[in-house]
Design a protein around this motif. Structure first.
Motif, PDB file in Angstrom:
ATOM      1  N   ILE A  26      -1.897   4.248  -7.878  1.00  9.57           N
ATOM      2  CA  ILE A  26      -0.460   4.043  -7.819  1.00  9.57           C
ATOM      3  C   ILE A  26       0.131   4.361  -6.447  1.00  9.57           C
ATOM      4  CG2 ILE A  26      -0.221   4.429 -10.286  1.00  9.57           C
ATOM      5  CD1 ILE A  26       0.936   7.147  -9.727  1.00  9.57           C
ATOM      6  N   LEU A  27      -0.735   4.685  -5.475  1.00  8.39           N
ATOM      7  CA  LEU A  27      -0.260   4.827  -4.105  1.00  8.39           C
ATOM      8  C   LEU A  27       0.189   3.474  -3.558  1.00  8.39           C
ATOM      9  CD1 LEU A  27      -3.075   7.036  -2.559  1.00  8.39           C
ATOM     10  CD2 LEU A  27      -0.706   7.733  -2.824  1.00  8.39           C
ATOM     11  N   THR A  28       1.145   3.475  -2.646  1.00  3.44           N
ATOM     12  CA  THR A  28       1.448   2.270  -1.885  1.00  3.44           C
ATOM     13  C   THR A  28       0.428   2.154  -0.757  1.00  3.44           C
ATOM     14  OG1 THR A  28       2.897   3.345  -0.281  1.00  3.44           O
ATOM     15  CG2 THR A  28       3.913   2.594  -2.351  1.00  3.44           C
ATOM     16  N   PRO A  29       0.240   0.964  -0.192  1.00  5.39           N
ATOM     17  CA  PRO A  29      -0.707   0.836   0.915  1.00  5.39           C
ATOM     18  C   PRO A  29      -0.401   1.771   2.093  1.00  5.39           C
ATOM     19  CG  PRO A  29      -0.210  -1.321   0.037  1.00  5.39           C
ATOM     20  CD  PRO A  29       0.734  -0.363  -0.642  1.00  5.39           C
ATOM     21  N   SER A  30       0.865   1.892   2.460  1.00  8.66           N
ATOM     22  CA  SER A  30       1.190   2.764   3.597  1.00  8.66           C
ATOM     23  C   SER A  30       0.866   4.221   3.286  1.00  8.66           C
ATOM     24  CB  SER A  30       2.663   2.616   3.984  1.00  8.66           C
ATOM     25  OG  SER A  30       3.513   2.983   2.916  1.00  8.66           O
ATOM     26  N   GLN A  31       1.054   4.640   2.030  1.00  7.22           N
ATOM     27  CA  GLN A  31       0.691   6.005   1.645  1.00  7.22           C
ATOM     28  C   GLN A  31      -0.813   6.207   1.704  1.00  7.22           C
ATOM     29  OE1 GLN A  31       2.621   5.926  -2.146  1.00  7.22           O
ATOM     30  NE2 GLN A  31       4.555   6.745  -1.381  1.00  7.22           N
ATOM     31  N   ALA A  32      -1.560   5.214   1.260  1.00  8.70           N
ATOM     32  CA  ALA A  32      -3.019   5.319   1.310  1.00  8.70           C
ATOM     33  C   ALA A  32      -3.504   5.407   2.751  1.00  8.70           C
ATOM     34  CB  ALA A  32      -3.649   4.123   0.608  1.00  8.70           C
ATOM     35  N   ARG A  33      -2.933   4.579   3.628  1.00 12.43           N
ATOM     36  CA  ARG A  33      -3.365   4.615   5.030  1.00 12.43           C
ATOM     37  C   ARG A  33      -3.031   5.952   5.668  1.00 12.43           C
ATOM     38  NH1 ARG A  33      -1.273  -0.848   4.784  1.00 12.43           N
ATOM     39  NH2 ARG A  33       0.584  -0.236   5.975  1.00 12.43           N
ATOM     40  N   GLU A  34      -1.932   6.559   5.245  1.00 10.00           N
ATOM     41  CA  GLU A  34      -1.592   7.892   5.740  1.00 10.00           C
ATOM     42  C   GLU A  34      -2.640   8.906   5.289  1.00 10.00           C
ATOM     43  OE1 GLU A  34       0.081  11.154   7.521  1.00 10.00           O
ATOM     44  OE2 GLU A  34       0.486   9.025   7.878  1.00 10.00           O
ATOM     45  N   VAL A  35      -3.102   8.805   4.053  1.00 13.15           N
ATOM     46  CA  VAL A  35      -4.168   9.675   3.568  1.00 13.15           C
ATOM     47  C   VAL A  35      -5.415   9.509   4.431  1.00 13.15           C
ATOM     48  CG1 VAL A  35      -5.753  10.122   1.642  1.00 13.15           C
ATOM     49  CG2 VAL A  35      -3.326   9.778   1.184  1.00 13.15           C
ATOM     50  N   PHE A  36      -5.785   8.270   4.721  1.00 12.62           N
ATOM     51  CA  PHE A  36      -6.999   8.026   5.500  1.00 12.62           C
ATOM     52  C   PHE A  36      -6.863   8.560   6.921  1.00 12.62           C
ATOM     53  CE2 PHE A  36      -7.346   4.008   2.687  1.00 12.62           C
ATOM     54  CZ  PHE A  36      -7.779   4.771   1.621  1.00 12.62           C
ATOM     55  N   ARG A  37      -5.656   8.504   7.489  1.00 16.90           N
ATOM     56  CA  ARG A  37      -5.468   9.026   8.850  1.00 16.90           C
ATOM     57  C   ARG A  37      -5.685  10.531   8.914  1.00 16.90           C
ATOM     58  NH1 ARG A  37      -1.461   4.962   9.119  1.00 16.90           N
ATOM     59  NH2 ARG A  37       0.205   6.375   8.451  1.00 16.90           N
ATOM     60  N   THR A  38      -5.592  11.229   7.791  1.00 20.69           N
ATOM     61  CA  THR A  38      -5.861  12.671   7.786  1.00 20.69           C
ATOM     62  C   THR A  38      -7.347  12.974   7.838  1.00 20.69           C
ATOM     63  OG1 THR A  38      -6.026  12.910   5.372  1.00 20.69           O
ATOM     64  CG2 THR A  38      -3.815  13.019   6.344  1.00 20.69           C
ATOM     65  N   GLY A  39      -8.181  11.958   7.702  1.00 19.71           N
ATOM     66  CA  GLY A  39      -9.620  12.165   7.733  1.00 19.71           C
ATOM     67  C   GLY A  39     -10.264  12.216   6.368  1.00 19.71           C
ATOM     68  N   GLU A  40      -9.479  12.032   5.312  1.00 12.71           N
ATOM     69  CA  GLU A  40     -10.054  12.017   3.969  1.00 12.71           C
ATOM     70  C   GLU A  40     -10.835  10.724   3.757  1.00 12.71           C
ATOM     71  OE1 GLU A  40     -10.026  14.542   2.156  1.00 12.71           O
ATOM     72  OE2 GLU A  40      -8.447  15.767   3.049  1.00 12.71           O
ATOM     73  N   THR A  41     -12.016  10.839   3.177  1.00 12.93           N
ATOM     74  CA  THR A  41     -12.904   9.699   3.006  1.00 12.93           C
ATOM     75  C   THR A  41     -13.317   9.578   1.542  1.00 12.93           C
ATOM     76  OG1 THR A  41     -13.754  10.039   5.246  1.00 12.93           O
ATOM     77  CG2 THR A  41     -15.041   8.626   3.800  1.00 12.93           C
ATOM     78  N   PRO A  42     -12.664   8.725   0.767  1.00 16.47           N
ATOM     79  CA  PRO A  42     -13.071   8.539  -0.623  1.00 16.47           C
ATOM     80  C   PRO A  42     -14.426   7.833  -0.710  1.00 16.47           C
ATOM     81  CG  PRO A  42     -11.448   6.895  -0.028  1.00 16.47           C
ATOM     82  CD  PRO A  42     -11.546   7.831   1.139  1.00 16.47           C
ATOM     83  N   VAL A  43     -15.080   7.952  -1.841  1.00 19.37           N
ATOM     84  CA  VAL A  43     -16.350   7.264  -2.056  1.00 19.37           C
ATOM     85  C   VAL A  43     -16.163   5.758  -1.912  1.00 19.37           C
ATOM     86  CG1 VAL A  43     -18.115   6.724  -3.794  1.00 19.37           C
ATOM     87  CG2 VAL A  43     -17.306   9.078  -3.516  1.00 19.37           C
ATOM     88  N   THR A  44     -15.023   5.262  -2.396  1.00 17.77           N
ATOM     89  CA  THR A  44     -14.718   3.838  -2.338  1.00 17.77           C
ATOM     90  C   THR A  44     -13.210   3.657  -2.474  1.00 17.77           C
ATOM     91  OG1 THR A  44     -15.065   1.692  -3.412  1.00 17.77           O
ATOM     92  CG2 THR A  44     -15.139   3.640  -4.824  1.00 17.77           C
ATOM     93  N   THR A  45     -12.697   2.542  -1.952  1.00 17.99           N
ATOM     94  CA  THR A  45     -11.288   2.207  -2.158  1.00 17.99           C
ATOM     95  C   THR A  45     -11.094   1.287  -3.357  1.00 17.99           C
ATOM     96  OG1 THR A  45     -11.492   0.416  -0.545  1.00 17.99           O
ATOM     97  CG2 THR A  45     -10.602   2.530   0.249  1.00 17.99           C
ATOM     98  N   SER A  46     -12.163   0.969  -4.073  1.00 15.36           N
ATOM     99  CA  SER A  46     -12.021   0.214  -5.316  1.00 15.36           C
ATOM    100  C   SER A  46     -11.118   0.986  -6.264  1.00 15.36           C
ATOM    101  CB  SER A  46     -13.390   0.002  -5.967  1.00 15.36           C
ATOM    102  OG  SER A  46     -13.265  -0.673  -7.198  1.00 15.36           O
ATOM    103  N   GLY A  47     -10.097   0.312  -6.796  1.00 13.12           N
ATOM    104  CA  GLY A  47      -9.146   0.972  -7.686  1.00 13.12           C
ATOM    105  C   GLY A  47      -7.950   1.578  -6.988  1.00 13.12           C
ATOM    106  N   TRP A  48      -7.942   1.616  -5.666  1.00 14.23           N
ATOM    107  CA  TRP A  48      -6.800   2.147  -4.927  1.00 14.23           C
ATOM    108  C   TRP A  48      -5.694   1.088  -4.839  1.00 14.23           C
ATOM    109  CZ3 TRP A  48      -6.214   6.534  -1.346  1.00 14.23           C
ATOM    110  CH2 TRP A  48      -7.188   7.517  -1.520  1.00 14.23           C
ATOM    111  N   CYS A  49      -4.459   1.546  -4.862  1.00 16.86           N
ATOM    112  CA  CYS A  49      -3.287   0.694  -4.575  1.00 16.86           C
ATOM    113  C   CYS A  49      -3.344  -0.611  -5.367  1.00 16.86           C
ATOM    114  CB  CYS A  49      -3.181   0.405  -3.079  1.00 16.86           C
ATOM    115  SG  CYS A  49      -3.084   1.872  -2.040  1.00 16.86           S
TER     116      CYS A  49
END
Length: 281
Positions: A26-49
């Motif tokens: 339920i994140l927006t794309p811009s929110q997800a990209r902000e998460v990634f800029r912090t250095g967090e690395t999910p196993v996969t982006t499948s199911g994101w946004c």
């Protein structure tokens, strides 16, 4: 893996606060990209946004860019192009307002066809002569599959989708040549036709499957040993269904050994601002 703190930081700006902090869908794309800029690395982006297009990345030096473009034109099911940047410009401008050096969860850097590094931030490796290609991703049509009642085993099992190098050869272009890579999703036999119909509506996201059934027919020796991603356990009655995959350029880079290239890490995509509906045929 993603931590709650990163999600909290994603909502420190002016966008509406999220009610469920542990649901990246339920994140927006811009929110997800902000998460990634912090250095967090999910196993996969499948199911994101959910509801937004995801994209593969290939960045090559300018002197290889025409070969890469020609390769994509000759192999459109594996490499459907969404955007191409100007030489030296690290920003996506058409599908997302994104910095391609920082806004994906993880990157792979190749030198002479060998993996040099996998990093959460590609800034230190980015060159002024790079041309970036954003390529459609099959994660985009997964929401439509789920809405049609097709189960997604890799999401159910919390795994990255399995990807396999096949015996099928792509059409070469200049200095680039190599095998087709496919992603695989186990689909209940009675839902295979529905899965084909749904995904065929997304030609810019690889479209309909390239193979259904026996993996040996496309040169895949064992579903338990994917070359990229993670193995997924099928349920009784499932049939393996294979789609052309945007990791194909990485297999081509490894086979062709150009001096330098940057790609996304398999399964960890750029999440764009474009809606799924905008690319559905």
């Amino acid at each position: 893996m993603m931590r709650a703190g990163a999600l909290q930081r994603a909502f420190s700006g002016h966008e509406p606060a999220m009610t469920t902090m542990d649901q990246p869908g339920i994140l927006t794309p811009s929110q997800a990209r902000e998460v990634f800029r912090t250095g967090e690395t999910p196993v996969t982006t499948s199911g994101w946004c959910r509801g937004y297009v995801q994209a593969n990345l290939l960045a090559v030096p300018r002197d290889l860019a025409f070969d890469a473009l020609l390769f994509a034109v000759r192999n459109p099911q594996a490499c459907p192009i969404l955007e191409v940047t100007d030489p030296g410009d690290p920003y996506a401008r058409e599908v997302a307002a994104a910095d391609l050096r920082t806004d994906l969860p993880a990157y792979r850097v190749y030198q002479n066809g060998a993996l040099l590094a996998e990093v959460p931030d590609a800034t230190a490796y980015w060159r002024d002569d790079l041309v970036a290609f954003l390529i459609g991703c099959s994660f985009t049509f997964e929401a439509a599959l789920a809405a049609a009642g097709v189960p997604l085993r890799h999401i159910e099992q919390g795994r990255n989708v399995p990807m396999y190098v096949t015996s099928r050869r792509c059409r070469p272009a200049g200095r680039l040549a190599g095998p087709l890579v496919v992603s695989m999703r186990p689909i209940p036999a009675d839902l295979v036709e529905i899965a084909i119909e749904v995904t065929a509506r997304y030609p810019a996201m690889h479209g309909a499957p390239v193979h259904v059934g026996d993996p040996a027919e496309i040169g895949v020796a064992s579903l338990a040993v994917p070359q990229f991603g993670e193995p997924v356990e099928p349920e009784p009655g499932d049939v393996p269904v294979f789609w052309a995959c945007g990791v194909t350029p990485q297999a081509v880079v490894m086979a062709s050994a150009p001096p330098f290239a940057i790609t996304h890490a398999p399964g960890r995509m750029l999440i764009t601002d474009r809606s799924d509906e905008s690319v559905a045929g």
